[in-house]
Design an enzyme around this catalytic site. Sequence first.
Site, PDB file in Angstrom:
ATOM      1  N   THR A  48      35.741   7.093  91.329  1.00 12.56           N
ATOM      2  CA  THR A  48      34.469   7.467  90.710  1.00 12.56           C
ATOM      3  C   THR A  48      34.526   8.891  90.178  1.00 12.56           C
ATOM      4  O   THR A  48      33.869   9.215  89.184  1.00 12.56           O
ATOM      5  CB  THR A  48      33.319   7.323  91.722  1.00 12.56           C
ATOM      6  OG1 THR A  48      33.296   5.983  92.218  1.00 12.56           O
ATOM      7  CG2 THR A  48      31.973   7.637  91.098  1.00 12.56           C
ATOM      8  N   TYR A 135      41.935   2.706 102.443  1.00 13.32           N
ATOM      9  CA  TYR A 135      41.048   2.166 101.410  1.00 13.32           C
ATOM     10  C   TYR A 135      41.655   0.896 100.838  1.00 13.32           C
ATOM     11  O   TYR A 135      42.718   0.936 100.225  1.00 13.32           O
ATOM     12  CB  TYR A 135      40.847   3.225 100.328  1.00 13.32           C
ATOM     13  CG  TYR A 135      39.906   2.878  99.203  1.00 13.32           C
ATOM     14  CD1 TYR A 135      39.012   1.822  99.274  1.00 13.32           C
ATOM     15  CD2 TYR A 135      39.905   3.648  98.038  1.00 13.32           C
ATOM     16  CE1 TYR A 135      38.152   1.538  98.229  1.00 13.32           C
ATOM     17  CE2 TYR A 135      39.042   3.382  96.989  1.00 13.32           C
ATOM     18  CZ  TYR A 135      38.173   2.328  97.087  1.00 13.32           C
ATOM     19  OH  TYR A 135      37.321   2.046  96.051  1.00 13.32           O
ATOM     20  N   LYS A 163      37.876   1.953 104.490  1.00  7.39           N
ATOM     21  CA  LYS A 163      36.898   1.587 103.464  1.00  7.39           C
ATOM     22  C   LYS A 163      37.307   0.230 102.909  1.00  7.39           C
ATOM     23  O   LYS A 163      38.374   0.083 102.328  1.00  7.39           O
ATOM     24  CB  LYS A 163      36.855   2.643 102.359  1.00  7.39           C
ATOM     25  CG  LYS A 163      35.900   2.291 101.216  1.00  7.39           C
ATOM     26  CD  LYS A 163      35.974   3.340 100.103  1.00  7.39           C
ATOM     27  CE  LYS A 163      35.094   2.959  98.923  1.00  7.39           C
ATOM     28  NZ  LYS A 163      35.252   3.921  97.785  1.00  7.39           N
ATOM     29  N   VAL A 204      30.501   3.872 101.830  1.00  6.29           N
ATOM     30  CA  VAL A 204      30.980   4.832 100.834  1.00  6.29           C
ATOM     31  C   VAL A 204      30.443   4.330  99.503  1.00  6.29           C
ATOM     32  O   VAL A 204      30.849   3.278  99.020  1.00  6.29           O
ATOM     33  CB  VAL A 204      32.515   4.939 100.818  1.00  6.29           C
ATOM     34  CG1 VAL A 204      32.954   5.967  99.772  1.00  6.29           C
ATOM     35  CG2 VAL A 204      33.046   5.327 102.193  1.00  6.29           C
TER      36      VAL A 204
END
Length: 295
Positions: A48, A135, A163, A204
């Site tokens: 992001t 992740y 995550k 998250v």
Amino acid sequence: MSIDINNRLYTALVTPMFVDGSIDWGSFENLLRIQEYQGCGILILGSTGEALALDFDEQCEVVRFVTNLNLNVPIMVGVGGFQLTKQLQWIEFCQTQRVDCFLVVTPLYAKPGSASQTSWFKTVLDKAERPCMLYNVPSRTGVNLAEEVLTSLKDHPNLWALKEASGDIQRCARYQELAPNLVIYSGEDGLLPELADVGVKGLVSVISNIWPEQTKEYVKQSLAHQIAITDKVIWEVATRSCFSVTNPIPVKAWLAYSGVITTNTLRAPLLANELEDLSLLIGADSLVKDWFSHI
């Protein structure tokens, strides 16, 4: 001041830019202070944040800038790429700054198997002197986090969290079964209520760039298994509005529209004009704020 990294909400922050593509530090601080005020943990230099579109010097400058603000919320830094030596150099630099934890994504592009992933993650965890959140995001990496990684590394002193962003609820439950002491965060904004049912402890978030206060309440209700079905639909709509085209295009568009950052500029290969209009975001913003006004 001691920082608790087990914040229930981390915002995967965008990196604001001027029209020429240079980093807009004033907008960046504004965005950071908004998140700090709401008590959200902050993830910088994830997907992001367009981390891979920034060169190494710019990435270092971002970390220095953010950590020098002495924010009273945890700062997580993304670790992700293809060349292991560069990732280790990145970790080494970050550990000279006031970074609280790392987000370590499955290696990109190569689609490594179980043994390769385990070796990669062990090397990274051994290098790290901060807690690490692995992740899993196969939509970006092309491969799921291998179960062997968790069975082999679940007791590593630097492995703190995961995550999970595969969109597969059963996979998330399986990861929790394999590593029961691992703190699992949802990487899917709209799936948090379902993932909370299989043990997820936090989020998250992308959408909390836009709605940090409201997202905190959404997380609170979801983790307490108290969110109504009709309310869940609102957050699904909000999530879709932020992913109607590639993230972070919609989020930057809305933040610029609402005056939080100065422009909606992105780095190549992304272009802001992929988002044709703000209609989905306008509708979602109305729904979210109406929902929150009735809390």
